[in-house]
Motif scaffolding. Structure first.
Motif, PDB file in Angstrom:
ATOM      1  N   ARG B  69      38.144  51.350   9.089  1.00 56.93           N
ATOM      2  CA  ARG B  69      38.505  51.754   7.735  1.00 56.93           C
ATOM      3  C   ARG B  69      38.069  53.213   7.521  1.00 56.93           C
ATOM      4  O   ARG B  69      36.978  53.610   7.934  1.00 56.93           O
ATOM      5  CB  ARG B  69      37.744  50.821   6.794  1.00 56.93           C
ATOM      6  CG  ARG B  69      38.140  50.853   5.353  1.00 56.93           C
ATOM      7  CD  ARG B  69      37.323  49.788   4.640  1.00 56.93           C
ATOM      8  NE  ARG B  69      37.570  49.730   3.215  1.00 56.93           N
ATOM      9  CZ  ARG B  69      36.892  48.957   2.380  1.00 56.93           C
ATOM     10  NH1 ARG B  69      35.932  48.158   2.849  1.00 56.93           N
ATOM     11  NH2 ARG B  69      37.172  48.948   1.091  1.00 56.93           N
ATOM     12  N   MET B  71      36.814  54.877   5.119  1.00 57.02           N
ATOM     13  CA  MET B  71      35.501  55.128   4.500  1.00 57.02           C
ATOM     14  C   MET B  71      34.361  54.861   5.480  1.00 57.02           C
ATOM     15  O   MET B  71      33.263  55.383   5.312  1.00 57.02           O
ATOM     16  CB  MET B  71      35.312  54.329   3.197  1.00 57.02           C
ATOM     17  CG  MET B  71      35.175  52.842   3.364  1.00 57.02           C
ATOM     18  SD  MET B  71      34.406  52.030   1.892  1.00 57.02           S
ATOM     19  CE  MET B  71      35.673  52.110   0.676  1.00 57.02           C
ATOM     20  N   ASP B  72      34.626  54.072   6.520  1.00 54.16           N
ATOM     21  CA  ASP B  72      33.595  53.781   7.509  1.00 54.16           C
ATOM     22  C   ASP B  72      33.645  54.723   8.708  1.00 54.16           C
ATOM     23  O   ASP B  72      32.639  54.917   9.400  1.00 54.16           O
ATOM     24  CB  ASP B  72      33.698  52.332   7.972  1.00 54.16           C
ATOM     25  CG  ASP B  72      33.371  51.364   6.844  1.00 54.16           C
ATOM     26  OD1 ASP B  72      32.372  51.614   6.144  1.00 54.16           O
ATOM     27  OD2 ASP B  72      34.120  50.392   6.645  1.00 54.16           O
ATOM     28  N   GLU B  92      42.892  53.236   2.984  1.00 50.38           N
ATOM     29  CA  GLU B  92      42.405  52.202   2.080  1.00 50.38           C
ATOM     30  C   GLU B  92      43.528  51.284   1.569  1.00 50.38           C
ATOM     31  O   GLU B  92      43.318  50.109   1.269  1.00 50.38           O
ATOM     32  CB  GLU B  92      41.728  52.904   0.891  1.00 50.38           C
ATOM     33  CG  GLU B  92      40.868  52.044   0.042  1.00 50.38           C
ATOM     34  CD  GLU B  92      39.746  51.406   0.817  1.00 50.38           C
ATOM     35  OE1 GLU B  92      39.322  50.313   0.409  1.00 50.38           O
ATOM     36  OE2 GLU B  92      39.284  51.966   1.843  1.00 50.38           O
ATOM     37  N   VAL B  95      43.989  47.653   2.926  1.00 51.09           N
ATOM     38  CA  VAL B  95      42.971  46.609   2.792  1.00 51.09           C
ATOM     39  C   VAL B  95      43.506  45.430   1.970  1.00 51.09           C
ATOM     40  O   VAL B  95      44.042  45.628   0.876  1.00 51.09           O
ATOM     41  CB  VAL B  95      41.702  47.205   2.130  1.00 51.09           C
ATOM     42  CG1 VAL B  95      40.724  46.112   1.703  1.00 51.09           C
ATOM     43  CG2 VAL B  95      41.025  48.168   3.094  1.00 51.09           C
ATOM     44  N   HIS B  96      43.379  44.229   2.519  1.00 52.85           N
ATOM     45  CA  HIS B  96      43.753  42.986   1.805  1.00 52.85           C
ATOM     46  C   HIS B  96      45.152  43.031   1.200  1.00 52.85           C
ATOM     47  O   HIS B  96      45.329  42.876  -0.019  1.00 52.85           O
ATOM     48  CB  HIS B  96      42.716  42.650   0.710  1.00 52.85           C
ATOM     49  CG  HIS B  96      41.384  42.256   1.275  1.00 52.85           C
ATOM     50  ND1 HIS B  96      40.222  42.274   0.548  1.00 52.85           N
ATOM     51  CD2 HIS B  96      41.030  41.824   2.500  1.00 52.85           C
ATOM     52  CE1 HIS B  96      39.214  41.895   1.306  1.00 52.85           C
ATOM     53  NE2 HIS B  96      39.679  41.612   2.495  1.00 52.85           N
ATOM     54  N   ARG B  97      46.141  43.232   2.045  1.00 55.07           N
ATOM     55  CA  ARG B  97      47.544  43.207   1.629  1.00 55.07           C
ATOM     56  C   ARG B  97      48.244  42.077   2.376  1.00 55.07           C
ATOM     57  O   ARG B  97      47.991  41.875   3.565  1.00 55.07           O
ATOM     58  CB  ARG B  97      48.246  44.509   2.012  1.00 55.07           C
ATOM     59  CG  ARG B  97      47.698  45.754   1.369  1.00 55.07           C
ATOM     60  CD  ARG B  97      48.282  45.946  -0.013  1.00 55.07           C
ATOM     61  NE  ARG B  97      47.914  47.254  -0.534  1.00 55.07           N
ATOM     62  CZ  ARG B  97      48.007  47.592  -1.811  1.00 55.07           C
ATOM     63  NH1 ARG B  97      48.470  46.740  -2.704  1.00 55.07           N
ATOM     64  NH2 ARG B  97      47.653  48.795  -2.213  1.00 55.07           N
ATOM     65  N   HIS B 101      49.103  45.348   7.396  1.00 56.61           N
ATOM     66  CA  HIS B 101      47.765  45.074   7.915  1.00 56.61           C
ATOM     67  C   HIS B 101      47.237  46.310   8.649  1.00 56.61           C
ATOM     68  O   HIS B 101      48.025  47.069   9.219  1.00 56.61           O
ATOM     69  CB  HIS B 101      47.852  43.880   8.880  1.00 56.61           C
ATOM     70  CG  HIS B 101      46.528  43.334   9.294  1.00 56.61           C
ATOM     71  ND1 HIS B 101      45.876  43.754  10.435  1.00 56.61           N
ATOM     72  CD2 HIS B 101      45.726  42.411   8.717  1.00 56.61           C
ATOM     73  CE1 HIS B 101      44.720  43.093  10.550  1.00 56.61           C
ATOM     74  NE2 HIS B 101      44.600  42.274   9.519  1.00 56.61           N
TER      75      HIS B 101
END
Lengths: 396, 396
Positions: B69, B71-72, B92, B95-97, B101
């Protein structure tokens, strides 16, 4: 350790019935539940056994079947409402073998119980942390009668709106969080080791406060300090907290597996003007968003208000502003359903609960503020409790 | 937070070279590493980001690629030796879609970097906790040039024999464990809440002892007490410890991600004759096994000696007597390679490290004893340090 006392048997029946309604809508003959939070939600099961293959088999009708390592099946009798004959333990000889796998055994068990007597559409959790690729492929090979279909977090969606019993547990979790945050803020001082701050926070998380007993949170306390002040998800080290620095704390209190996360930023001494500016804007945006979250609407208005406040100061945030919360197991306390972000189509409803989090990671510093909230009949109840501003402590 | 200082750049090069030798033996053109312990071992990467898709791509030769990700990805620059261009962060918005993916993005990134230019045999970790079925299926669909092959814990096997730098970290982890156990034993008293005992143990685990700094262990302290005294893996509650009961504690000290687990049983008052008998037999068997673990042999002799001692008293134990240890991330501190059990074919070698654990769960009570050990040139070094007998505390 048994949490069956927290919920009536009827509440478990409602949860199962709601799950089966969604199964029917999705055309599923059965569902394989592997996410530990979903297992807990449907059966009460609670143990640190999720690092080994385990699942709950939910047929469209008829008896559930919980399959786990034999040594853990025993614990299931302590923590679930399932009768003994609905818990099956696979033998120890199957653990960590190259040539055979617990799911080989499970497939035989399912077949013997009549769950492969015909073509079936069986939902599985494609993103569950503890449903391994090998488990999936083994079931696929052993049960060719099954058509395995991504269930799209089916049980997670059932969990979205909380019962009043669940809201009570969320409030207790928030009390644990608020206390752990107060302990962390008090503990932060230049010259102390990050690990010693973490020790005090973890002790407060475990012990709880008053009637609100603690439980282990899904994630360890996060401490954004020093070289990692601008970076989320770095865990604490034994490095010293530097006087004059700002430190963001992100933690959750947990109460009987329910989580209420909370984040704050503490400046140990006079904050830089840059940090002050980012903090003020973030807080304005956060409160603007909080005002606009309400039942009957998507989160769109809240996200737009947040974006507008930031834009006026030339700031943007790429990551989402929040996500649904409830039961959590490591490594994550998010429910993996609704996100507070642009484009989210879910209409908010009373007793949905969220972690609303504004994390701004700039270069070399960061500012974070969050609350655990409940959607009410008219707006928002803030569950967590801590001073919301940039907290300034006199330099030690 | 950076652990690069613990190991020379050469040590990382040796780890990668050893990995590539095994890849060649397995006929792999590349390897996808997703187990956080393996990621840490090969790159130094260390953050609580493993609940989102992330992996290290190891081609048979050429540059590694770490994908996570966005941010990581920033944190990766703090903790790995990889140059910035070898760390890629996905946006970002993935995420969770339901419809898209992170692995869709990753597949494009890999293709653009030339890693799908021809047919390739690519190993993946079929049992890694955080490599989801959806990640696997997305890569399979997006990269049809790849033949995905189970790598059979390839990197875990590379980790089996520790370097001297790793042994130093294991010794420090054992010092943290031994101290946390002493704290736990001291804290146990009839009438205290389990959660308060856990609070003290967790604080000791975080703070460490002397030069041995603490880190978060992969598993919370396990406390087998009350209705759960005969059941492994139930976590602590706020129930009171009952005077007169026996309680088993299982915990690990962690030091810079290395783990040294330790288990002991404490009787709060005079132990029952049944518990005394099981404890005496278990300890005899445990020490017989400890005597017979040595380099150049499989664990067979040790397991036989253990079984023989138990059999004389009419006891048996179905589960294995130990497993390889080293780096750990939640939810497990085992290395998932060698087990101390009958049929294990691995020949022991100096600087392998194990958790040797004898847990006897009877009906209504249990007895557990363990040590973290290192295989030496001639036998065994016990790393952990605590009185090994059934510990009897005067009833409070």
């Amino acid at each position: 350790m048994s949490q069956l006392a927290d919920f009536s048997r009827e509440e478990f029946e409602v949860r199962l019935a709601n799950t089966r309604v969604r199964m029917q809508d999705a055309g599923l003959d059965a569902l394989l539940v592997t996410d530990p939070a979903n297992l807990h939600y449907l059966t009460g099961y609670n143990a640190w056994s999720f690092y080994m293959p385990q699942f709950l088999f939910v047929p469209a009708d008829g008896d559930l079947l919980l399959v786990m390592r034999a040594m853990d099946a025993h614990g299931a009798h302590h923590t679930t409402w399932l009768p003994r004959e609905q818990v099956a333990g696979y033998p120890e000889s199957l653990v960590h073998r190259a040539e055979v796998h617990p799911m080989d055994w499970a497939a035989t068990e399912l077949r013997e119980r009549g769950h492969a007597a015909r073509r079936m559409r069986v939902g599985y959790e494609s993103e569950a942390h503890f449903f391994s690729v090998r488990s999936f492929l083994t079931l696929q090979r052993r049960l060719p009668e099954w058509e395995l279909v991504d269930s799209q977090e089916l049980v997670n969606w059932v969990r979205l709106v909380k019962s009043s019993a669940e809201i009570s547990l969320m409030r207790a979790a928030a009390a644990v969080s608020s206390n752990a945050m107060a302990v962390g803020i008090e503990a932060l001082r230049g010259g102390r080791r990050q690990s010693d701050i973490a020790a005090e926070i973890q002790a407060a998380q475990a012990a709880g406060i008053g009637d609100a007993e603690g439980d282990y949170p899904s994630i360890v306390p996060m401490m954004l300090a020093g070289e990692g002040a601008d970076t989320p998800h770095l865990t604490w080290s034994s490095a010293q907290i530097v006087a004059g620095e700002a430190v963001s704390l992100e933690l959750a209190g947990a109460h009987r597996r329910y989580h209420a996360p909370l984040a704050r930023t503490v400046s140990l001494g006079q904050p830089s003007s840059e940090l002050q500016r980012v903090a003020a804007t973030t807080l304005d945006g956060f409160e603007a968003a909080l005002e606009l979250l309400r039942p009957g609407q998507t989160p769109e208005a809240a996200v737009e208000a947040w974006d507008a406040v930031l834009a006026k100061q030339g700031l943007t945030k790429a990551s989402r502003l929040g996500y649904s919360i409830g039961i959590g197991y490591p490594p994550d306390w998010g429910e993996h359903t609704v996100s507070i972000r642009s484009g989210e189509e879910t209409v908010l409803a009373p007793n949905m609960t969220f972690h609303l989090i504004a994390g701004m990671w700039m270069t070399g510093f960061g500012f974070e503020v969050s609350e655990s909230i409940r959607i009410t009949e008219t707006g928002v109840e803030v569950l967590t409790s801590a001073p919301r501003e940039l907290i300034v402590k006199a330099d030690a």
